[in-house]
Scaffold this motif. Structure first.
Motif, PDB file in Angstrom:
ATOM      1  N   ASP A  80      36.902 -14.057   8.398  1.00 20.36           N
ATOM      2  CA  ASP A  80      35.672 -13.451   8.889  1.00 20.36           C
ATOM      3  C   ASP A  80      35.933 -12.503  10.057  1.00 20.36           C
ATOM      4  OD1 ASP A  80      34.159 -14.725   7.017  1.00 20.36           O
ATOM      5  OD2 ASP A  80      33.464 -16.337   8.322  1.00 20.36           O
ATOM      6  N   GLU A  81      36.874 -12.866  10.918  1.00 21.55           N
ATOM      7  CA  GLU A  81      37.212 -11.997  12.048  1.00 21.55           C
ATOM      8  C   GLU A  81      37.826 -10.691  11.556  1.00 21.55           C
ATOM      9  OE1 GLU A  81      39.789 -14.358  14.420  1.00 21.55           O
ATOM     10  OE2 GLU A  81      38.214 -15.740  15.080  1.00 21.55           O
ATOM     11  N   ILE A  82      38.652 -10.791  10.539  1.00 18.98           N
ATOM     12  CA  ILE A  82      39.276  -9.588   9.983  1.00 18.98           C
ATOM     13  C   ILE A  82      38.225  -8.694   9.333  1.00 18.98           C
ATOM     14  CG2 ILE A  82      40.885  -8.743   8.226  1.00 18.98           C
ATOM     15  CD1 ILE A  82      42.540 -11.280   8.712  1.00 18.98           C
ATOM     16  N   ARG A  83      37.300  -9.294   8.602  1.00 23.31           N
ATOM     17  CA  ARG A  83      36.234  -8.518   7.968  1.00 23.31           C
ATOM     18  C   ARG A  83      35.406  -7.775   9.017  1.00 23.31           C
ATOM     19  NH1 ARG A  83      35.408  -9.846   2.624  1.00 23.31           N
ATOM     20  NH2 ARG A  83      36.195 -11.865   1.923  1.00 23.31           N
ATOM     21  N   THR A  84      35.082  -8.468  10.097  1.00 23.58           N
ATOM     22  CA  THR A  84      34.289  -7.858  11.165  1.00 23.58           C
ATOM     23  C   THR A  84      35.029  -6.680  11.782  1.00 23.58           C
ATOM     24  OG1 THR A  84      33.191  -9.957  11.667  1.00 23.58           O
ATOM     25  CG2 THR A  84      33.165  -8.272  13.390  1.00 23.58           C
ATOM     26  N   THR A  85      36.334  -6.842  11.979  1.00 22.60           N
ATOM     27  CA  THR A  85      37.137  -5.779  12.573  1.00 22.60           C
ATOM     28  C   THR A  85      37.180  -4.544  11.666  1.00 22.60           C
ATOM     29  OG1 THR A  85      38.531  -7.408  13.721  1.00 22.60           O
ATOM     30  CG2 THR A  85      39.419  -5.184  13.459  1.00 22.60           C
ATOM     31  N   VAL A  86      37.434  -4.747  10.380  1.00 20.34           N
ATOM     32  CA  VAL A  86      37.521  -3.628   9.441  1.00 20.34           C
ATOM     33  C   VAL A  86      36.158  -2.963   9.258  1.00 20.34           C
ATOM     34  CG1 VAL A  86      38.039  -2.982   7.050  1.00 20.34           C
ATOM     35  CG2 VAL A  86      39.527  -4.587   8.257  1.00 20.34           C
ATOM     36  N   ALA A  87      35.085  -3.743   9.368  1.00 17.21           N
ATOM     37  CA  ALA A  87      33.741  -3.174   9.213  1.00 17.21           C
ATOM     38  C   ALA A  87      33.451  -2.116  10.265  1.00 17.21           C
ATOM     39  CB  ALA A  87      32.693  -4.284   9.288  1.00 17.21           C
ATOM     40  N   GLY A  88      34.188  -2.134  11.371  1.00 18.59           N
ATOM     41  CA  GLY A  88      33.997  -1.126  12.407  1.00 18.59           C
ATOM     42  C   GLY A  88      34.342   0.280  11.946  1.00 18.59           C
ATOM     43  N   PHE A  89      35.089   0.390  10.839  1.00 15.90           N
ATOM     44  CA  PHE A  89      35.470   1.698  10.299  1.00 15.90           C
ATOM     45  C   PHE A  89      34.461   2.228   9.282  1.00 15.90           C
ATOM     46  CE2 PHE A  89      39.435  -0.101  11.815  1.00 15.90           C
ATOM     47  CZ  PHE A  89      40.089   0.988  12.364  1.00 15.90           C
ATOM     48  N   HIS A  90      33.502   1.423   8.903  1.00 15.27           N
ATOM     49  CA  HIS A  90      32.571   1.834   7.858  1.00 15.27           C
ATOM     50  C   HIS A  90      31.574   2.877   8.354  1.00 15.27           C
ATOM     51  CE1 HIS A  90      33.133  -2.161   5.439  1.00 15.27           C
ATOM     52  NE2 HIS A  90      34.229  -1.434   5.514  1.00 15.27           N
ATOM     53  N   THR A  91      31.261   3.801   7.467  1.00 20.59           N
ATOM     54  CA  THR A  91      30.180   4.731   7.769  1.00 20.59           C
ATOM     55  C   THR A  91      28.851   3.971   7.754  1.00 20.59           C
ATOM     56  OG1 THR A  91      30.072   5.251   5.408  1.00 20.59           O
ATOM     57  CG2 THR A  91      31.316   6.762   6.817  1.00 20.59           C
ATOM     58  N   LYS A  92      27.860   4.547   8.424  1.00 22.29           N
ATOM     59  CA  LYS A  92      26.546   3.906   8.447  1.00 22.29           C
ATOM     60  C   LYS A  92      25.823   4.175   7.132  1.00 22.29           C
ATOM     61  CE  LYS A  92      26.439   4.527  13.444  1.00 22.29           C
ATOM     62  NZ  LYS A  92      25.755   5.155  14.602  1.00 22.29           N
ATOM     63  N   SER A  93      24.644   3.594   6.983  1.00 23.69           N
ATOM     64  CA  SER A  93      23.915   3.721   5.717  1.00 23.69           C
ATOM     65  C   SER A  93      23.631   5.178   5.350  1.00 23.69           C
ATOM     66  CB  SER A  93      22.607   2.934   5.774  1.00 23.69           C
ATOM     67  OG  SER A  93      21.798   3.391   6.848  1.00 23.69           O
ATOM     68  N   ASP A  94      23.514   6.044   6.367  1.00 20.46           N
ATOM     69  CA  ASP A  94      23.259   7.466   6.103  1.00 20.46           C
ATOM     70  C   ASP A  94      24.548   8.267   5.972  1.00 20.46           C
ATOM     71  OD1 ASP A  94      24.163   7.471   8.693  1.00 20.46           O
ATOM     72  OD2 ASP A  94      22.453   8.572   9.524  1.00 20.46           O
ATOM     73  N   GLY A  95      25.684   7.563   5.974  1.00 25.95           N
ATOM     74  CA  GLY A  95      26.970   8.232   5.812  1.00 25.95           C
ATOM     75  C   GLY A  95      27.542   8.809   7.086  1.00 25.95           C
ATOM     76  N   SER A  96      26.869   8.612   8.223  1.00 31.01           N
ATOM     77  CA  SER A  96      27.361   9.178   9.475  1.00 31.01           C
ATOM     78  C   SER A  96      28.644   8.488   9.916  1.00 31.01           C
ATOM     79  CB  SER A  96      26.297   9.076  10.569  1.00 31.01           C
ATOM     80  OG  SER A  96      25.880   7.743  10.755  1.00 31.01           O
ATOM     81  N   VAL A  97      29.436   9.217  10.676  1.00 30.12           N
ATOM     82  CA  VAL A  97      30.786   8.791  11.050  1.00 30.12           C
ATOM     83  C   VAL A  97      30.740   7.730  12.147  1.00 30.12           C
ATOM     84  CG1 VAL A  97      33.020   9.603  11.890  1.00 30.12           C
ATOM     85  CG2 VAL A  97      31.604  11.102  10.472  1.00 30.12           C
ATOM     86  N   PRO A  98      31.518   6.654  12.005  1.00 28.19           N
ATOM     87  CA  PRO A  98      31.565   5.632  13.045  1.00 28.19           C
ATOM     88  C   PRO A  98      32.373   6.117  14.247  1.00 28.19           C
ATOM     89  CG  PRO A  98      33.178   5.146  11.362  1.00 28.19           C
ATOM     90  CD  PRO A  98      32.386   6.339  10.863  1.00 28.19           C
ATOM     91  N   ASP A  99      32.357   5.340  15.306  1.00 29.07           N
ATOM     92  CA  ASP A  99      33.176   5.640  16.482  1.00 29.07           C
ATOM     93  C   ASP A  99      34.598   5.205  16.161  1.00 29.07           C
ATOM     94  OD1 ASP A  99      34.519   5.719  18.899  1.00 29.07           O
ATOM     95  OD2 ASP A  99      32.802   5.043  20.070  1.00 29.07           O
ATOM     96  N   LEU A 100      35.404   6.150  15.679  1.00 28.58           N
ATOM     97  CA  LEU A 100      36.742   5.808  15.196  1.00 28.58           C
ATOM     98  C   LEU A 100      37.643   5.248  16.293  1.00 28.58           C
ATOM     99  CD1 LEU A 100      37.456   8.765  12.775  1.00 28.58           C
ATOM    100  CD2 LEU A 100      37.106   6.369  12.173  1.00 28.58           C
ATOM    101  N   ARG A 101      37.572   5.803  17.481  1.00 29.23           N
ATOM    102  CA  ARG A 101      38.425   5.308  18.560  1.00 29.23           C
ATOM    103  C   ARG A 101      38.089   3.866  18.918  1.00 29.23           C
ATOM    104  NH1 ARG A 101      38.659  10.537  18.556  1.00 29.23           N
ATOM    105  NH2 ARG A 101      40.464  11.668  19.402  1.00 29.23           N
ATOM    106  N   LYS A 102      36.809   3.555  18.912  1.00 28.20           N
ATOM    107  CA  LYS A 102      36.393   2.178  19.189  1.00 28.20           C
ATOM    108  C   LYS A 102      36.856   1.239  18.074  1.00 28.20           C
ATOM    109  CE  LYS A 102      32.268  -0.657  20.012  1.00 28.20           C
ATOM    110  NZ  LYS A 102      30.781  -0.648  20.128  1.00 28.20           N
ATOM    111  N   ALA A 103      36.719   1.685  16.828  1.00 26.14           N
ATOM    112  CA  ALA A 103      37.146   0.870  15.698  1.00 26.14           C
ATOM    113  C   ALA A 103      38.648   0.636  15.722  1.00 26.14           C
ATOM    114  CB  ALA A 103      36.736   1.544  14.389  1.00 26.14           C
ATOM    115  N   ILE A 104      39.404   1.681  16.029  1.00 23.20           N
ATOM    116  CA  ILE A 104      40.864   1.562  16.077  1.00 23.20           C
ATOM    117  C   ILE A 104      41.287   0.648  17.218  1.00 23.20           C
ATOM    118  CG2 ILE A 104      43.001   2.839  16.522  1.00 23.20           C
ATOM    119  CD1 ILE A 104      41.591   5.226  15.050  1.00 23.20           C
ATOM    120  N   ALA A 105      40.651   0.787  18.369  1.00 23.19           N
ATOM    121  CA  ALA A 105      40.971  -0.073  19.510  1.00 23.19           C
ATOM    122  C   ALA A 105      40.707  -1.536  19.166  1.00 23.19           C
ATOM    123  CB  ALA A 105      40.154   0.343  20.730  1.00 23.19           C
ATOM    124  N   GLY A 106      39.597  -1.804  18.472  1.00 18.53           N
ATOM    125  CA  GLY A 106      39.289  -3.165  18.068  1.00 18.53           C
ATOM    126  C   GLY A 106      40.302  -3.710  17.077  1.00 18.53           C
TER     127      GLY A 106
END
Length: 215
Positions: A80-106
């Motif tokens: 579950d922790e791994i899933r949560t971490t990888v989910a940080g890279f997902h685009t939002k429902s409207d396809g907008s770009v996530p905060d990649l630096r935050k996702a990578i840091a996590g």
């Protein structure tokens, strides 16, 4: 495990805490986790696990058939922790770009805290069919989420259209992240080094996906 009601259904709504068996099983997993941060899996014995958990060898086999079974249960625990971490890279429902630096840091922080365990599982999966099958299933599931994320970004016009296919992009980016995380967990880094690595990975993501920023 889900706690069971403390009395007849509907009487008080209270639930009792984990049973002694639950706590002993958790103690074995906690011990395995700690030991993997200190030495290789091959060097860990059943006696090491029982000593750390404060139980007998016969009790160990009540909960697990083998040391391999402990590793599989430990993998299930951190999923579950791994899933949560990888989910940080997902685009939002409207396809907008996530905060990649935050996702990578996590993601890198996950490797910082769980690196020894993840490395041990990666190596052990090569010889343990059950663990290999488990991780293959989890990886396929995570990749499916990334593919769907890339497709949302492409449909919304935030990512460059294919080719390459979203499936190919997902595999390449996931493999890059895994290898980088693996090496990150074994290589001492200054904060400046880590910041530069995060920035580099973010640029690779942006260029690979053809991310289009607003003018």
């Amino acid at each position: 495990m889900t706690p069971t009601p403390s009395g007849p259904a509907g009487r008080t709504g209270r639930r009792r805490g984990p049973s002694k068996g639950d706590l002993k099983e958790a103690a074995l997993l906690d011990t395995a986790y700690t030991l993997l941060t200190e030495k290789a899996l091959a060097a860990i014995s059943v006696e090491d696990l029982t000593r750390g958990a404060g139980i007998s060898r016969s009790q160990f086999y009540f909960y697990f058939d083998s040391k391999d079974a402990v590793m599989l249960a430990l993998a299930e625990r951190i999923t579950d922790e791994i899933r949560t971490t990888v989910a940080g890279f997902h685009t939002k429902s409207d396809g907008s770009v996530p905060d990649l630096r935050k996702a990578i840091a996590g993601y890198l922080n996950r490797w910082r805290t769980q690196g020894p365990v993840l490395r041990a599982m990666s190596l052990h999966a090569e010889s343990d069919p059950a663990l290999n099958g488990f991780w293959t299933g989890i990886t396929d599931d995570l990749l499916a989420g990334i593919v769907a994320s890339v497709e949302r970004g492409q449909r919304a016009g935030h990512f460059a259209p294919p080719p390459p296919r979203p499936e190919d992009l997902a595999h390449v980016l996931f493999a890059m992240l895994w290898r980088t995380g693996y090496e990150f967990s074994t290589t001492p880094m200054t904060r400046a080094d880590e910041k530069r690595l995060i920035g580099t990975l973010a640029v690779v993501f942006e260029r690979t996906l053809g991310i289009r920023r607003p003018a």
